[in-house]
Design an enzyme around this catalytic site. Structure first.
Site, short mmCIF file in Angstrom:
data_model
loop_
_atom_site.label_atom_id
_atom_site.label_comp_id
_atom_site.label_asym_id
_atom_site.label_seq_id
_atom_site.Cartn_x
_atom_site.Cartn_y
_atom_site.Cartn_z
CB SER A 165 -0.93 0.02 1.22
OG SER A 165 -0.20 0.03 2.42
CE LYS A 208 -3.64 0.72 4.73
NZ LYS A 208 -3.35 0.31 3.35
#
Length: 235
Positions: A165, A208
């Site tokens: 990511s 996140k």
């Protein structure tokens, strides 16, 4: 905790300070321990002084719990060339990370530091290949790439990092260093990048984003394929 009613009050900022400065876990067991520790110390002070009253705020925590044990990342204060902000997921929740890129004269080597796992190392190489292959479109001068050593560093070196990511974050920091254009400090991003520049979806979107908000960032960049994950978030 044995404290007479009305003799002690815990303010909301104190509870937030306990959570952010003294605990980092998926559950609340350590949080309960820290709160119990505070209450026991206050109860003892009240027992020693019949007239004592306490309104516990964040500033008083250091005397009761000692110095903070956890130092969460905070958003950068200024735009910087070669530094971008990413988001990552841990079992204890989401958080932000910084990616720093330096370019120096050398032999064209790529140096990676910051306890990066194999996946993140591959992301860094893919980001560099994409930047080189699209140098003209990105406004990168050929002289900035030829015979240059590129150092990509992810701080907080004591924390092992891996996962698919960070490609977009690395590519952004890398292109910033190559072009001399600063990256906005108030934006956090996540997503994996391919050699053709395609951005792939990632997991842990909710965690996140919460980590970015906790760090003081309210602007985030996500892969378009993760649009459906926004349904898991409150307004």
């Amino acid at each position: 905790a044995g404290i007479p009613e009305g003799r002690a009050r815990v303010q909301r900022d104190a509870l937030k300070a306990v959570i952010s400065g003294y605990t980092r876990e998926a559950g609340v067991r350590q949080l309960e321990r820290q709160i119990e520790k505070v209450m026991r110390k206050i109860a003892r002070k009240i027992a020693e002084d019949d007239d004592a009253k306490f309104s516990l705020d964040a500033d008083a925590l250091r005397d009761l719990l000692g110095r903070p044990k956890v130092y969460p990342e905070n958003a950068a204060r200024h735009d910087r060339v070669g530094t971008s902000t990413g988001m990552y997921y841990t079992p204890a929740g989401g958080d932000i990370m910084f990616v720093e890129v330096s370019i120096m004269d050398g032999k064209g080597e790529l140096v990676l530091t910051g306890q990066l796992g194999d996946v993140m190392k591959e992301s860094a190489r893919a980001a560099l290949s994409y930047a080189k292959a699209n140098a003209e479109i990105l406004g990168v001068s050929p002289s900035r790439v030829a015979n240059k050593d590129i150092h990509i560093h992810v701080p907080a070196g004591a924390i092992p990092k891996d996962g698919p990511s960070a490609g977009v974050t690395m590519a952004t920091a890398l292109v910033s260093a190559l072009t001399g254009l600063p990256v906005r400090h108030d934006i956090a991003m996540t997503g994996e990048i391919t050699l053709s520049g395609k951005v792939l979806p990632i997991g842990g979107v909710k965690e996140k984003i919460l980590g970015a908000c906790r760090a003081g960032i309210t602007n985030v960049i996500l892969p378009s394929a993760n649009l459906a994950d926004l349904e898991d978030l409150s307004d």
